[in-house]
Design an enzyme around this catalytic site. Structure first.
Site, PDB file in Angstrom:
ATOM      1  N   ASP A  56       0.831  -1.211   0.000  1.00  0.00           N
ATOM      2  CA  ASP A  56       0.000   0.000   0.000  1.00  0.00           C
ATOM      3  C   ASP A  56       0.863   1.258   0.000  1.00  0.00           C
ATOM      4  O   ASP A  56       1.632   1.481   0.930  1.00  0.00           O
ATOM      5  CB  ASP A  56      -0.903   0.006   1.251  1.00  0.00           C
ATOM      6  CG  ASP A  56      -1.856  -1.189   1.280  1.00  0.00           C
ATOM      7  OD1 ASP A  56      -2.517  -1.432   0.268  1.00  0.00           O
ATOM      8  OD2 ASP A  56      -1.933  -1.859   2.327  1.00  0.00           O
TER       9      ASP A  56
ATOM     10  N   LYS B 281      -0.480   4.154   8.803  1.00  0.00           N
ATOM     11  CA  LYS B 281       0.219   3.613   7.626  1.00  0.00           C
ATOM     12  C   LYS B 281       1.206   2.521   8.025  1.00  0.00           C
ATOM     13  O   LYS B 281       2.004   2.725   8.954  1.00  0.00           O
ATOM     14  CB  LYS B 281       0.999   4.729   6.919  1.00  0.00           C
ATOM     15  CG  LYS B 281       0.252   5.359   5.778  1.00  0.00           C
ATOM     16  CD  LYS B 281       1.205   6.203   4.950  1.00  0.00           C
ATOM     17  CE  LYS B 281       0.471   7.206   4.112  1.00  0.00           C
ATOM     18  NZ  LYS B 281       1.388   8.158   3.493  1.00  0.00           N
TER      19      LYS B 281
ATOM     20  N   SER C  21       4.053  -6.932   3.169  1.00  0.00           N
ATOM     21  CA  SER C  21       2.961  -6.022   3.512  1.00  0.00           C
ATOM     22  C   SER C  21       2.267  -6.473   4.792  1.00  0.00           C
ATOM     23  O   SER C  21       2.148  -7.669   5.050  1.00  0.00           O
ATOM     24  CB  SER C  21       1.930  -6.010   2.376  1.00  0.00           C
ATOM     25  OG  SER C  21       0.783  -5.285   2.769  1.00  0.00           O
ATOM     26  N   ALA C  22       1.795  -5.489   5.555  1.00  0.00           N
ATOM     27  CA  ALA C  22       1.021  -5.789   6.766  1.00  0.00           C
ATOM     28  C   ALA C  22      -0.407  -6.192   6.404  1.00  0.00           C
ATOM     29  O   ALA C  22      -1.175  -6.623   7.263  1.00  0.00           O
ATOM     30  CB  ALA C  22       0.993  -4.559   7.666  1.00  0.00           C
TER      31      ALA C  22
ATOM     32  N   GLU D  49       9.475   1.170   1.196  1.00  0.00           N
ATOM     33  CA  GLU D  49       8.399   1.540   2.119  1.00  0.00           C
ATOM     34  C   GLU D  49       7.972   2.999   1.990  1.00  0.00           C
ATOM     35  O   GLU D  49       8.783   3.845   1.649  1.00  0.00           O
ATOM     36  CB  GLU D  49       8.903   1.380   3.560  1.00  0.00           C
ATOM     37  CG  GLU D  49       8.501   0.105   4.246  1.00  0.00           C
ATOM     38  CD  GLU D  49       7.011   0.044   4.601  1.00  0.00           C
ATOM     39  OE1 GLU D  49       6.312   1.072   4.490  1.00  0.00           O
ATOM     40  OE2 GLU D  49       6.548  -1.043   4.976  1.00  0.00           O
TER      41      GLU D  49
HETATM   42  C1  BG6 Z   1      -0.780  -1.708   5.449  1.00  0.00           C
HETATM   43  C2  BG6 Z   1      -1.422  -0.346   5.392  1.00  0.00           C
HETATM   44  O1  BG6 Z   1      -0.157  -1.975   4.239  1.00  0.00           O
HETATM   45  O2  BG6 Z   1      -1.748  -2.707   5.713  1.00  0.00           O
HETATM   46  C3  BG6 Z   1      -2.193  -0.082   6.682  1.00  0.00           C
HETATM   47  O3  BG6 Z   1      -0.416   0.638   5.224  1.00  0.00           O
HETATM   48  C4  BG6 Z   1      -3.192  -1.206   6.928  1.00  0.00           C
HETATM   49  O4  BG6 Z   1      -2.855   1.163   6.569  1.00  0.00           O
HETATM   50  C5  BG6 Z   1      -2.462  -2.536   6.947  1.00  0.00           C
HETATM   51  O5  BG6 Z   1      -3.851  -1.007   8.164  1.00  0.00           O
HETATM   52  C6  BG6 Z   1      -3.401  -3.732   7.133  1.00  0.00           C
HETATM   53  O6  BG6 Z   1      -4.192  -3.866   5.996  1.00  0.00           O
HETATM   54  P1  BG6 Z   1      -5.463  -4.818   5.845  1.00  0.00           P
HETATM   55  O7  BG6 Z   1      -5.706  -4.814   4.359  1.00  0.00           O
HETATM   56  O8  BG6 Z   1      -5.070  -6.165   6.361  1.00  0.00           O
HETATM   57  O9  BG6 Z   1      -6.560  -4.216   6.634  1.00  0.00           O
HETATM   58 MG    MG Z   2       2.663   1.377   2.768  1.00  0.00          MG
END
Ligand code: BG6
Ligand code: MG
Length: 218
Positions: free
Chosen positions: A9, A44, A113-114, A168
């Site tokens: 993201d 973020k 990614s998170a 990032e």
């Molecule tokens: C990260 C975003 O990539 O993913 C965060 O920067 C977001 O804002 C996190 O909370 C978790 O994302 P998801 O899609 O699992 O809700």
């Molecule tokens: Mg990001």
């Protein structure tokens, strides 16, 4: 430079704005309150649950676990609705060229990614086959700014984090890359991402040669 550990993201696609839009809608619908712009950076790179904690903290609200889970689920539904029309046209400028150059130089790509929506988004962007691995955020103990997801992403492609760059757009994410021992490349402004080892203002300024040179000089 053997591996590249990509945030999703705000680095690969412009989905960061959709996350915050979905949080704003949730807060408006349930608490009839507005969220200030400055809160966006604090969510973020941060997991869904941790983002909700940041937001409830700002609102000065505590909710029982059941409502917490329902709010997180509702935000995700709103977010997924905003992603419905996502296509490869939503890949951020410079990213296709950077990925192509990395492939040409046999750099392996791993997603760090998170987001639990990572595989779904890569699929919509037509990038599923481009990545050699996707680190699963549900399998790591601690979210960004902890290094875990970057350690996992490097391990998935079989390299030491020290042989990898991490890309990032968030404060928490750059901290996580540095803690993992990878070379951090930030996309954003020095006021927020001053701790990145290499910083560019936006994705269109991500140049393979410049990253490789900075990496070799680290
Ligand atoms: C990260 C975003 O990539 O993913 C965060 O920067 C977001 O804002 C996190 O909370 C978790 O994302 P998801 O899609 O699992 O809700
Ligand atoms: Mg990001």
């Amino acid at each position: 430079m053997k591996g590249a550990l990509f945030d999703l993201d705000g680095v690969i696609a412009d989905t960061a704005v959709y996350h915050f839009r979905a949080w704003r809608k949730l807060v408006k619908d349930h608490f009839d309150r507005e969220l200030p712009d400055k809160l966006e950076e604090k969510t973020k790179g941060v997991s869904r649950a941790d983002s909700l904690k940041v937001i409830l903290d700002y609102l000065g609200v505590t909710v029982p676990q059941e409502q917490f889970d329902a709010l997180a689920a509702e935000k995700n539904e709103a977010y997924r609705a905003l992603l419905a029309g996502l296509t490869s046209a939503d890949i951020l400028p410079g990213i296709p060229e950077l990925i192509a150059q990395m492939k040409r130089h046999d750099v392996r790509l791993s997603l760090a990614s998170a987001s639990m929506n990572g595989p779904f988004i890569l699929e919509k962007l037509g990038l599923s086959d481009t990545f050699d691995a996707i680190a699963d955020p549900s399998k790591v103990a601690a979210g960004k700014p902890a290094p875990d997801i970057f350690l996992e992403a490097a391990s998935e492609i079989g390299f030491d984090p020290g042989d990898c760059v991490g890309l990032e757009d968030s404060v928490a994410g750059i901290t996580a890359i540095n803690a993992a021992g990878a070379f951090s490349v930030g996309v954003g402004s020095p006021s927020e991402l001053g701790h990145a080892k290499l910083l560019v203002p936006d994705t269109s300024a991500l140049q393979y040669d410049a990253i490789e040179t900075a990496f070799e000089r680290r």
